[in-house]
Design a protein around this motif. Structure first.
Motif, PDB file in Angstrom:
ATOM      1  N   TRP A   1      32.390 -20.696  -5.723  1.00  0.00           N
ATOM      2  CA  TRP A   1      31.170 -21.590  -5.157  1.00  0.00           C
ATOM      3  C   TRP A   1      31.564 -22.977  -5.673  1.00  0.00           C
ATOM      4  O   TRP A   1      31.426 -23.962  -4.788  1.00  0.00           O
ATOM      5  CB  TRP A   1      30.116 -21.062  -5.703  1.00  0.00           C
ATOM      6  N   LYS A   2      31.976 -23.124  -6.699  1.00  0.00           N
ATOM      7  CA  LYS A   2      32.144 -24.397  -7.618  1.00  0.00           C
ATOM      8  C   LYS A   2      33.213 -25.210  -6.773  1.00  0.00           C
ATOM      9  O   LYS A   2      33.293 -26.415  -6.094  1.00  0.00           O
ATOM     10  CB  LYS A   2      32.218 -24.479  -8.819  1.00  0.00           C
ATOM     11  N   THR A   3      34.593 -24.525  -6.559  1.00  0.00           N
ATOM     12  CA  THR A   3      35.654 -24.991  -5.777  1.00  0.00           C
ATOM     13  C   THR A   3      35.064 -25.354  -4.174  1.00  0.00           C
ATOM     14  O   THR A   3      35.479 -26.380  -3.841  1.00  0.00           O
ATOM     15  CB  THR A   3      36.841 -24.161  -5.673  1.00  0.00           C
ATOM     16  N   ALA A   4      34.494 -24.566  -3.688  1.00  0.00           N
ATOM     17  CA  ALA A   4      33.874 -24.894  -2.272  1.00  0.00           C
ATOM     18  C   ALA A   4      32.962 -26.096  -2.130  1.00  0.00           C
ATOM     19  O   ALA A   4      33.036 -26.856  -1.337  1.00  0.00           O
ATOM     20  CB  ALA A   4      33.412 -23.584  -1.675  1.00  0.00           C
ATOM     21  N   TYR A   5      32.129 -26.176  -3.206  1.00  0.00           N
ATOM     22  CA  TYR A   5      31.188 -27.289  -3.275  1.00  0.00           C
ATOM     23  C   TYR A   5      31.902 -28.628  -3.577  1.00  0.00           C
ATOM     24  O   TYR A   5      31.494 -29.655  -2.856  1.00  0.00           O
ATOM     25  CB  TYR A   5      30.013 -26.867  -4.178  1.00  0.00           C
ATOM     26  N   MET A   6      32.932 -28.806  -4.266  1.00  0.00           N
ATOM     27  CA  MET A   6      33.957 -30.060  -4.623  1.00  0.00           C
ATOM     28  C   MET A   6      34.636 -30.117  -3.421  1.00  0.00           C
ATOM     29  O   MET A   6      34.563 -31.404  -2.971  1.00  0.00           O
ATOM     30  CB  MET A   6      34.775 -29.611  -5.752  1.00  0.00           C
ATOM     31  N   ASP A   7      35.203 -29.056  -2.883  1.00  0.00           N
ATOM     32  CA  ASP A   7      35.893 -29.405  -1.498  1.00  0.00           C
ATOM     33  C   ASP A   7      34.828 -29.844  -0.450  1.00  0.00           C
ATOM     34  O   ASP A   7      35.287 -30.958   0.444  1.00  0.00           O
ATOM     35  CB  ASP A   7      36.318 -28.264  -0.900  1.00  0.00           C
ATOM     36  N   MET A   8      33.750 -29.603  -0.193  1.00  0.00           N
ATOM     37  CA  MET A   8      32.711 -30.050   0.628  1.00  0.00           C
ATOM     38  C   MET A   8      32.309 -31.498   0.311  1.00  0.00           C
ATOM     39  O   MET A   8      32.106 -32.290   1.083  1.00  0.00           O
ATOM     40  CB  MET A   8      31.338 -29.327   0.594  1.00  0.00           C
ATOM     41  N   GLN A   9      32.225 -31.537  -1.082  1.00  0.00           N
ATOM     42  CA  GLN A   9      31.869 -33.141  -1.408  1.00  0.00           C
ATOM     43  C   GLN A   9      33.082 -34.285  -1.150  1.00  0.00           C
ATOM     44  O   GLN A   9      32.797 -35.193  -0.640  1.00  0.00           O
ATOM     45  CB  GLN A   9      31.575 -33.132  -3.186  1.00  0.00           C
ATOM     46  N   ASN A  10      34.145 -33.755  -1.300  1.00  0.00           N
ATOM     47  CA  ASN A  10      35.456 -34.454  -1.153  1.00  0.00           C
ATOM     48  C   ASN A  10      35.405 -34.785   0.318  1.00  0.00           C
ATOM     49  O   ASN A  10      35.845 -36.063   0.875  1.00  0.00           O
ATOM     50  CB  ASN A  10      36.639 -33.812  -1.359  1.00  0.00           C
ATOM     51  N   GLN A  11      35.090 -33.801   1.239  1.00  0.00           N
ATOM     52  CA  GLN A  11      35.099 -34.035   2.680  1.00  0.00           C
ATOM     53  C   GLN A  11      34.040 -34.904   3.197  1.00  0.00           C
ATOM     54  O   GLN A  11      34.258 -35.903   3.880  1.00  0.00           O
ATOM     55  CB  GLN A  11      35.084 -32.605   3.285  1.00  0.00           C
ATOM     56  N   LEU A  12      32.901 -34.775   2.456  1.00  0.00           N
ATOM     57  CA  LEU A  12      31.888 -35.744   2.810  1.00  0.00           C
ATOM     58  C   LEU A  12      32.062 -37.137   2.354  1.00  0.00           C
ATOM     59  O   LEU A  12      31.814 -38.245   3.233  1.00  0.00           O
ATOM     60  CB  LEU A  12      30.578 -35.022   2.162  1.00  0.00           C
ATOM     61  N   ALA A  13      32.808 -37.254   1.226  1.00  0.00           N
ATOM     62  CA  ALA A  13      33.082 -38.881   0.785  1.00  0.00           C
ATOM     63  C   ALA A  13      34.184 -39.244   1.849  1.00  0.00           C
ATOM     64  O   ALA A  13      33.998 -40.543   2.166  1.00  0.00           O
ATOM     65  CB  ALA A  13      33.711 -38.643  -0.674  1.00  0.00           C
ATOM     66  N   ALA A  14      35.157 -38.533   2.215  1.00  0.00           N
ATOM     67  CA  ALA A  14      36.279 -39.084   3.025  1.00  0.00           C
ATOM     68  C   ALA A  14      35.426 -39.278   4.699  1.00  0.00           C
ATOM     69  O   ALA A  14      35.840 -40.232   5.028  1.00  0.00           O
ATOM     70  CB  ALA A  14      37.139 -37.841   3.324  1.00  0.00           C
ATOM     71  N   GLU A  15      34.458 -38.464   4.696  1.00  0.00           N
ATOM     72  CA  GLU A  15      33.753 -38.946   6.110  1.00  0.00           C
ATOM     73  C   GLU A  15      32.860 -40.104   5.857  1.00  0.00           C
ATOM     74  O   GLU A  15      32.783 -40.887   6.877  1.00  0.00           O
ATOM     75  CB  GLU A  15      32.943 -37.654   6.708  1.00  0.00           C
ATOM     76  N   ARG A  16      32.226 -40.403   4.880  1.00  0.00           N
ATOM     77  CA  ARG A  16      31.624 -41.509   4.290  1.00  0.00           C
ATOM     78  C   ARG A  16      32.603 -42.798   4.616  1.00  0.00           C
ATOM     79  O   ARG A  16      32.179 -43.755   5.363  1.00  0.00           O
ATOM     80  CB  ARG A  16      30.699 -41.454   3.217  1.00  0.00           C
ATOM     81  N   LEU A  17      33.623 -42.659   4.020  1.00  0.00           N
ATOM     82  CA  LEU A  17      34.550 -43.804   3.952  1.00  0.00           C
ATOM     83  C   LEU A  17      35.119 -44.092   5.381  1.00  0.00           C
ATOM     84  O   LEU A  17      35.221 -45.283   5.787  1.00  0.00           O
ATOM     85  CB  LEU A  17      36.104 -43.389   3.134  1.00  0.00           C
ATOM     86  N   ARG A  18      35.294 -43.056   6.280  1.00  0.00           N
ATOM     87  CA  ARG A  18      35.684 -43.203   7.487  1.00  0.00           C
ATOM     88  C   ARG A  18      34.603 -44.012   8.360  1.00  0.00           C
ATOM     89  O   ARG A  18      34.683 -44.845   9.198  1.00  0.00           O
ATOM     90  CB  ARG A  18      36.187 -42.013   8.109  1.00  0.00           C
ATOM     91  N   MET A  19      33.358 -43.552   8.160  1.00  0.00           N
ATOM     92  CA  MET A  19      32.163 -44.065   8.759  1.00  0.00           C
ATOM     93  C   MET A  19      32.163 -45.490   8.603  1.00  0.00           C
ATOM     94  O   MET A  19      31.894 -46.436   9.112  1.00  0.00           O
ATOM     95  CB  MET A  19      30.914 -43.188   8.523  1.00  0.00           C
ATOM     96  N   ASP A  20      32.182 -45.926   7.248  1.00  0.00           N
ATOM     97  CA  ASP A  20      32.229 -47.220   6.690  1.00  0.00           C
ATOM     98  C   ASP A  20      33.206 -48.153   7.263  1.00  0.00           C
ATOM     99  O   ASP A  20      33.070 -48.931   7.533  1.00  0.00           O
ATOM    100  CB  ASP A  20      32.316 -47.235   5.130  1.00  0.00           C
ATOM    101  N   ASP A  21      34.407 -47.576   7.524  1.00  0.00           N
ATOM    102  CA  ASP A  21      35.377 -48.305   8.047  1.00  0.00           C
ATOM    103  C   ASP A  21      35.132 -48.500   9.575  1.00  0.00           C
ATOM    104  O   ASP A  21      35.392 -49.643  10.034  1.00  0.00           O
ATOM    105  CB  ASP A  21      36.688 -47.284   7.967  1.00  0.00           C
ATOM    106  N   LEU A  22      34.522 -47.511  10.176  1.00  0.00           N
ATOM    107  CA  LEU A  22      34.408 -47.576  11.565  1.00  0.00           C
ATOM    108  C   LEU A  22      33.141 -48.786  11.884  1.00  0.00           C
ATOM    109  O   LEU A  22      33.225 -49.443  12.616  1.00  0.00           O
ATOM    110  CB  LEU A  22      33.721 -46.385  12.288  1.00  0.00           C
ATOM    111  N   ARG A  23      32.389 -48.759  10.909  1.00  0.00           N
ATOM    112  CA  ARG A  23      31.155 -49.561  10.978  1.00  0.00           C
ATOM    113  C   ARG A  23      31.729 -50.969  10.510  1.00  0.00           C
ATOM    114  O   ARG A  23      31.239 -52.137  11.301  1.00  0.00           O
ATOM    115  CB  ARG A  23      30.216 -49.298   9.650  1.00  0.00           C
ATOM    116  N   VAL A  24      32.632 -51.260   9.909  1.00  0.00           N
ATOM    117  CA  VAL A  24      33.249 -52.656   9.632  1.00  0.00           C
ATOM    118  C   VAL A  24      33.848 -52.938  10.857  1.00  0.00           C
ATOM    119  O   VAL A  24      33.947 -54.082  11.314  1.00  0.00           O
ATOM    120  CB  VAL A  24      34.326 -52.566   8.308  1.00  0.00           C
ATOM    121  N   LYS A  25      34.658 -52.020  11.394  1.00  0.00           N
ATOM    122  CA  LYS A  25      35.585 -52.534  12.536  1.00  0.00           C
ATOM    123  C   LYS A  25      34.614 -52.686  13.709  1.00  0.00           C
ATOM    124  O   LYS A  25      34.832 -53.805  14.659  1.00  0.00           O
ATOM    125  CB  LYS A  25      36.419 -51.196  13.071  1.00  0.00           C
ATOM    126  N   ILE A  26      33.364 -52.142  13.836  1.00  0.00           N
ATOM    127  CA  ILE A  26      32.424 -52.434  14.983  1.00  0.00           C
ATOM    128  C   ILE A  26      31.713 -53.793  14.647  1.00  0.00           C
ATOM    129  O   ILE A  26      31.500 -54.720  15.517  1.00  0.00           O
ATOM    130  CB  ILE A  26      31.263 -51.189  14.983  1.00  0.00           C
TER     131      ILE A  26
END
Length: 94
Positions: free
Chosen positions: A40-65
């Motif tokens: 569960w801890k591993t799955a939670y950390m993987d999910m947190q990493n994916q969420l952080a990557a999505e946030r970075l991608r959204m920030d990048d898209l926001r900057v491009k827009i």
């Protein structure tokens, strides 16, 4: 006459083996629970990493827009300036 050690020996052995079995089952259950907790801890950390990557991608898209909107605004201002220059040239040519 029945010897007390003859009766108590097997009973004591049965009690000791039962206690060992219970302790072993408890240990196995604890280990399984620990493994599940680790999964569960591993799955939670993987999910947190994916969420952080999505946030970075959204920030990048926001900057491009924002950059595209700024460029659009700058082009509109440039077009307005060019139209003003063209209008003044037409006025001077009249």
């Amino acid at each position: 006459m029945i010897d007390p050690f003859t009766v108590l020996g097997p009973i004591a052995l049965l009690v000791i083996c039962t206690a060992i079995g219970i302790a072993t089952n408890a240990l196995v259950l604890h280990m399984k629970q620990q493994t599940i907790t680790d999964q569960w801890k591993t799955a939670y950390m993987d999910m947190q990493n994916q969420l952080a990557a999505e946030r970075l991608r959204m920030d990048d898209l926001r900057v491009k827009i924002n950059n595209a909107l700024d460029l659009e605004e700058a082009n509109a201002e440039d077009n307005e300036i060019m139209m003003t220059i063209h209008d003044r040239i037409r006025e001077l040519l009249k």
